[in-house]
Design an enzyme around this catalytic site. Structure first.
Site, mmCIF file in Angstrom:
data_model
loop_
_atom_site.group_PDB
_atom_site.id
_atom_site.type_symbol
_atom_site.label_atom_id
_atom_site.label_comp_id
_atom_site.label_asym_id
_atom_site.label_seq_id
_atom_site.Cartn_x
_atom_site.Cartn_y
_atom_site.Cartn_z
ATOM 1 N N CYS A 34 16.690 58.079 33.347
ATOM 2 C CA CYS A 34 15.351 57.528 33.471
ATOM 3 C C CYS A 34 15.453 56.049 33.854
ATOM 4 O O CYS A 34 16.506 55.443 33.772
ATOM 5 C CB CYS A 34 14.601 57.673 32.153
ATOM 6 N N ARG A 78 15.236 57.721 39.709
ATOM 7 C CA ARG A 78 15.820 58.055 38.411
ATOM 8 C C ARG A 78 14.970 59.052 37.629
ATOM 9 O O ARG A 78 15.426 59.582 36.610
ATOM 10 C CB ARG A 78 15.989 56.787 37.557
ATOM 11 N N TRP A 104 12.773 61.243 33.574
ATOM 12 C CA TRP A 104 13.302 62.558 33.914
ATOM 13 C C TRP A 104 13.354 63.327 32.600
ATOM 14 O O TRP A 104 14.049 62.953 31.669
ATOM 15 C CB TRP A 104 14.699 62.447 34.506
ATOM 16 N N ASN A 157 16.526 55.621 27.989
ATOM 17 C CA ASN A 157 17.277 56.388 28.981
ATOM 18 C C ASN A 157 18.476 56.977 28.266
ATOM 19 O O ASN A 157 19.251 56.240 27.657
ATOM 20 C CB ASN A 157 17.717 55.483 30.128
ATOM 21 N N GLY A 158 18.637 58.303 28.326
ATOM 22 C CA GLY A 158 19.786 58.917 27.689
ATOM 23 C C GLY A 158 19.398 60.032 26.751
ATOM 24 O O GLY A 158 18.307 60.605 26.844
ATOM 25 N N GLU A 193 43.621 67.355 40.382
ATOM 26 C CA GLU A 193 42.660 66.312 40.755
ATOM 27 C C GLU A 193 43.224 64.927 40.475
ATOM 28 O O GLU A 193 43.042 63.992 41.270
ATOM 29 C CB GLU A 193 41.354 66.521 39.989
ATOM 30 N N LYS A 252 43.689 62.000 43.268
ATOM 31 C CA LYS A 252 43.085 60.678 43.159
ATOM 32 C C LYS A 252 44.119 59.580 43.380
ATOM 33 O O LYS A 252 43.872 58.596 44.068
ATOM 34 C CB LYS A 252 42.442 60.498 41.772
ATOM 35 N N GLU A 301 45.073 59.462 47.051
ATOM 36 C CA GLU A 301 43.984 59.011 47.916
ATOM 37 C C GLU A 301 43.865 57.495 47.984
ATOM 38 O O GLU A 301 43.663 56.930 49.056
ATOM 39 C CB GLU A 301 42.646 59.565 47.409
ATOM 40 N N HIS A 360 60.275 75.936 36.843
ATOM 41 C CA HIS A 360 60.486 76.765 38.026
ATOM 42 C C HIS A 360 60.617 75.926 39.299
ATOM 43 O O HIS A 360 60.244 76.370 40.386
ATOM 44 C CB HIS A 360 59.350 77.774 38.168
ATOM 45 N N LYS A 398 34.051 59.785 53.769
ATOM 46 C CA LYS A 398 33.304 60.319 52.630
ATOM 47 C C LYS A 398 32.878 61.756 52.866
ATOM 48 O O LYS A 398 32.965 62.597 51.983
ATOM 49 C CB LYS A 398 32.070 59.439 52.364
#
Length: 608
Positions: free
Chosen positions: A2, A27, A74, A98-99, A480, A484, A487, A503, A603
């Site tokens: 929010c 938001r 929200w 907010n939260g 991942e 990262k 990248e 292995h 991107k």
């Protein structure tokens, strides 16, 4: 997610607050409201729907106060009605929020026993009544907030007004961002610098756990322990049309730190927190009971989100899942069963290989569902069902907050599938949803490991190769983590299932090879410990990411341990993604690479 605005002004502030909220409407747009202080009176105007409805209300019922707070919502707890709109208030205090307050039910029961009368279904109203309970006992506003904050469990940002205190506003943050704007005889609070850009370019950012007492002349900031602290005053380059780095060196750092907020925003879209049930925003055009197999297709980081989801779907719904990288799936002419489900994951919604895979699945008669961050994208438009993530703009090329928001959507969908197929009971669903509700708070706690990780990154930056290991859902997260690091730091890294170490990859282990082990204390933890012992026996340096119990059990030499908060094992990847991202980020900063725009990468990959 929010939007919050607060103004200690020299003239009427309601119109200024509404103008600022327009910059935050991305938001939330379920409802909006403003509260101001005029003399000794605390008054509110709220409206369901978009901000224009609040503007109309204020034209017929204006507010003249010089001190005010505003909010665009929200919906999380309770429907998007006027009674659930912020600010929430008692006779003495108004608050915007907010939260998520995770323990609002317990607090509400306690406050109702003390005589508090609630007018909404929200968690936020609980905060107003909690602070009010201390005011009624004779506490000052500052004392009341100080006593209340430790009782709130969750990730949040708050702004308070108090009847009879026209030169006072109090703000607090834990997990969700909050900025202070410094003016000439005026002070401001806002969810970000963009909201405050029309008023001031002089900004301070509260750090996690901070709370601030504002008057028109000064802001006194306290940390989580109650000590007075100074936070750097910066000149902001934000405008109402620009995405701002805030006080971060790179967009990637900002986006890592935004995760408790945006994952919470996404969570609110997919679960009913009051009933502890999954509530998907779109009606599914298929019955999970009729689906025999799920096919998940994506590229890069999104494919690892899909890999984690494979574990969730198979465990929670007992449905077999095939996972493909889109560039392979589109050409191998996979046999697909008409009427089954194909899921496509893409941050941009324009990934060329994923789009081609989607079109192939449609041609074979599958139901198609996309998880995207851009609901107007081509993949979204061409999918039968769209489940949007709510990460907001992600500027850094290396995906961070889009990844964890994808995981939140997929987790909710997996729970919904398990429930629809009769594999999960009502109690099972409620337990899993409670686990999801905790994620934003746990992510905020995980961010507290950053100083330790930044120090550790100095050693990683000296390495030529790094291994990442994990079991279960931690295995795709190891993949991942390695991606990262590759990248953005350009250090060679590989992720492996920990059981595969012997292995082949164990041949690489020597005293120069850091091994990052992602291992929450779960049913396979002991197996992972045996793999760590194999590494230690060969002189490898181990970096263990685990919880307190795992740290106590893993007594191995050459071990650096990152201790993360205790949590149920099912959804650990969303929280453990935080230190994985931070390690890559700080290593890249030390290496001096272009973190936000690493070489050779884009991107959105819209070509083969």
């Amino acid at each position: 997610m929010c939007g919050i605005v607060g103004i200690l002004g020299r003239g009427p502030v309601a119109d200024q607050i509404v103008d600022s909220l327009k910059r935050l409407e991305y938001r939330g747009y379920d409802s909006a409201g403003v509260a101001t202080l005029e003399g000794d009176r605390l008054e509110r105007r709220r409206a369901e729907g978009k901000l224009k409805n609040l503007e109309t209300r204020l034209k017929s019922e204006p507010l003249a106060g010089h001190t005010g707070i505003g909010h665009t919502r929200w919906a999380t707890h309770g429907k998007p009605t006027e009674s659930n709109a912020h600010p929430h208030a008692t006779d003495n205090v108004a608050v915007v929020h907010n939260g998520i307050i995770e323990n609002f039910r317990e607090l509400r029961k306690m406050l109702e026993k003390e005589g508090a009368k609630f007018a909404s279904e929200t968690d936020t109203e609980t905060v107003a009544h909690l602070v009010n309970s201390y005011l009624l006992k004779g506490a000052s506003p500052q004392e009341a907030v100080k006593a209340s904050l430790p009782q709130l469990r969750g990730a949040f940002a708050l702004a308070f007004l108090f009847r009879g205190h026209g030169d006072l506003m109090i703000g607090a943050r834990r997990g969700s961002p909050l900025a202070i704007g410094h003016g000439d005889g005026e002070m401001y609070l806002g969810s970000d610098a963009i909201a405050l850009a029309p008023f001031t370019d002089t900004i301070s950012y509260l750090e996690d756990g901070d709370w601030v007492v504002l008057t028109r002349e000064v802001g006194v900031i306290y940390d989580a322990h109650g000590a007075v602290v100074n936070r750097e005053v910066l000149k902001s380059g934000a405008s109402s049309f620009l995405v701002d780095k805030a006080n971060y060196r790179h967009f990637m750092a900002k986006e890592i730190h935004e995760q408790p907020e945006v994952v919470g925003h996404t969570l609110a879209r997919y679960v009913d927190m009051a009933t502890e049930k999954v509530a998907l925003p779109a009606k599914l055009p298929f019955d999970f009971g009729a689906i025999q197999r799920i096919s998940i297709t994506a590229c890069g980081t999104a494919s690892y989100a899909g890999y984690i989801a494979k574990y969730w779907f198979e465990r929670l719904s007992r449905m077999p899942v095939e996972l493909d990288v889109a560039s392979e799936f589109r050409y191998r002419e996979a046999p697909l069963r008409k009427g089954d489900l194909a899921i496509f994951i893409s941050q941009s919604g324009e990934t060329a290989d994923t789009l081609a895979a989607l079109r192939y699945a449609k041609s074979q008669g599958l139901h198609t569902l996309s998880v995207v961050n851009v609901p107007t994208s081509t993949i979204a438009r061409e999918s039968e069902t769209v489940l949007p993530t709510l990460a907001g703009p992600e500027i850094g090329v290396a995906s961070t907050k889009a990844f964890t928001c994808q995981l939140m959507v997929l987790a909710a969908l997996a729970v919904a599938a398990g429930k629809a197929r009769g594999e999960l009971s009502d109690a099972d669903e409620a337990k899993l949803v409670r686990g999801l509700i905790e994620i934003p708070r746990l992510m905020a706690a995980a961010l507290a490991t950053e100083p330790q990780i930044e120090k550790l990154a100095r050693d990683i930056a000296k390495s030529k190769d790094v291994l990442y290991l994990g079991r279960g859902t931690s295995y795709p997260l190891a993949l991942e983590g390695a991606l990262k690091l590759k990248e953005i730091s350009y250090i060679h890294a590989e992720g492996y299932a920990a059981g595969e170490l012997k292995h082949g990859p164990i041949a690489l282990i020597d005293e120069n090879m850091p091994v990052v082990v992602i291992a929450p204390f779960d049913r396979v933890f002991e197996k992972t410990v045996s793999n760590m012992q194999e590494v230690a026996a060969r002189g490898g340096g181990i970096i263990l990411m685990t919880d307190a119990k795992g740290a106590a059990e893993a007594t191995i030499e050459s071990l650096v341990t990152i201790v993360l908060p205790d949590m149920a094992a099912t959804f650990t990847p969303m929280v453990y993604a935080v230190p994985v991202q931070l390690l890559a980020y700080h290593t890249a900063v030390i290496m001096g690479t272009d973190v936000d725009q690493p070489r050779n990468l884009a991107k959105s990959v819209t070509v083969e």
